[in-house]
Design an enzyme around this catalytic site. Sequence first.
Site, PDB file in Angstrom:
ATOM      1  N   GLU A  20       0.818  -1.215   0.000  1.00  0.00           N
ATOM      2  CA  GLU A  20       0.000   0.000   0.000  1.00  0.00           C
ATOM      3  C   GLU A  20       0.859   1.277   0.000  1.00  0.00           C
ATOM      4  O   GLU A  20       0.747   2.118   0.895  1.00  0.00           O
ATOM      5  CB  GLU A  20      -0.978  -0.015   1.178  1.00  0.00           C
ATOM      6  CG  GLU A  20      -1.960  -1.163   1.067  1.00  0.00           C
ATOM      7  CD  GLU A  20      -3.150  -1.107   2.040  1.00  0.00           C
ATOM      8  OE1 GLU A  20      -3.140  -0.281   2.970  1.00  0.00           O
ATOM      9  OE2 GLU A  20      -4.100  -1.896   1.828  1.00  0.00           O
ATOM     10  N   GLU A  33      -5.052  -8.769  -0.529  1.00  0.00           N
ATOM     11  CA  GLU A  33      -5.811  -8.508   0.699  1.00  0.00           C
ATOM     12  C   GLU A  33      -7.267  -8.407   0.305  1.00  0.00           C
ATOM     13  O   GLU A  33      -7.643  -7.559  -0.511  1.00  0.00           O
ATOM     14  CB  GLU A  33      -5.359  -7.223   1.387  1.00  0.00           C
ATOM     15  CG  GLU A  33      -4.030  -7.365   2.080  1.00  0.00           C
ATOM     16  CD  GLU A  33      -3.635  -6.129   2.900  1.00  0.00           C
ATOM     17  OE1 GLU A  33      -4.530  -5.421   3.410  1.00  0.00           O
ATOM     18  OE2 GLU A  33      -2.417  -5.890   3.006  1.00  0.00           O
TER      19      GLU A  33
END
Length: 513
Positions: free
Chosen positions: A175, A306
């Site tokens: 991220e 994820e």
Amino acid sequence: MTDATVIVNADLPGPTISRHVYGHFAEHLGTCIYGGIWVGEDSPLPNIGGIRADVVEALREIAVPNLRWPGGCFADEYHWRDGVGPRHERPRMVNTHWGNVEENNHFGTHEFMALCELLGADPYVVGNVGSGTVREMSEWVEYLTRSGSSPMVDLRRANGREEPWRVPFWGLGNEPWGGGGNMRAEVYADLARQYATFCKNHGDNVLYRIAAGASEDDYAWTEALMRAVADMRAAQFPGRPFEAVSVHYYTIGGTWTDKGPATGFDAAAYWRTIRRAQAVEPILRRHIAVMDRYDPEGEIGLVVDEWGTWWDVEPGTNPGFLHQQNTMRDAIVAALHFDVFHRLADRVVMANLAQTVNVLQAVLLADAETGTLVRTPTFHVFEMSTVHHDAVAVPVHVRAPGATHEVAGEALPTVSASASVRDGVCHVSLTNVDPERSVDAVVEIRGARVGAVGGRILAPESVGAFNAPDHPDDVAPRPVDELEVTPGTVRVTLPPHAFAVVRVDLHDLPDPR
Ligand code: AHR
């Protein structure tokens, strides 16, 4: 009762469903690692070199194909050298992302690799781009995978491991658009190319390098990464910077500031959840469309590393620990995702549920104090779906005009299905999302004759049912006894909020798979 016809084209070959779409993710977050997986060798709980024996046993039941570690956000503040060598000498740190708690680094590289070996899972290690260095990442790869003699190999040997490990999957940070460095897409794309350059293949260990991808519907992020791929292919000395890009997609039933409780939810929250879960398919398809433009041959994989539900934490627990219960609603969300992954199997090569134990949509809830272990409803979806691992996806069409539910002006389909074939056996996953109405489903098998049939179903009393230490089997699979076979079809009644896997032996399949 609604009617549904599920047409399965058993003879039409599709892509292989990689077992890696059934992957998991274990972060240094809350009690996922400490307490959930790692209790240490001196624990009164049965353990294998410090790893909970009951957790290993349960995870073996779902044939974990790969395990992503150490984060998540944690990966971008993790320095691997702090987690090797004698445990009592390892430096401590603060886990600033998750609860500001102290991390003693007792679960490090060797402990993670031991866990993977116990599970027979391929390691997916995520390196630190946010606060690490190229050298640090490069040396971690060398430490893990090189043999012979080198500075990192000698260090590994001094720490008790002679042979290199096999590490196929390597993450280039996490991220970076957020907690991983707050970068702009082009900046990260260049960094990913740079870091990947120094993640070498040592000996016969070939890395599958995964660039940290978009959040949800950030197609511009995917585009920037794919442009970085195309530019490098067109360079004077063409190369491939990384083998895959990732994407993260969480299912919430409310808003990010008010996600709602994991249990005791109302019908409105339930249907908002379903809507959000079903939205994963058009979102993945658009990411794939962007990838197709730059990579029409489909060489770069899409990794959903994820995904899962995210609710408000359980009352009284540390808000930074993301500890939540898991109901039949979560199981249905998982089943819907797997249907999508099966349909998109030619590009979606891998996925990782967040997270394995005690965190978010966990498959296991493990209490270190009481020593209890609970298999969640989501666990059972994973276990029932092992039949799809590495099987060939076949096209499925669902005809169920009456099976819809309107949410915010949108008619959501309430029946979902997918199927795969292997060794002359077809497995059909069927989900009835509707918490009120049953479905009379006729599975029509085309392209082969129907032989023996069987199946298992997860259909608890209510969609809010969950498992806990004092009622561990409220949600557990049972054999399907409502199967009715006619030539060419299998008829099954799906009770409300149910997930079933029906097995059909195929005869006269033209191209037996
Ligand atoms: O899974 C929990 C967190 O969610 C991960 O650490 C991060 O990558 C994401 O935002």
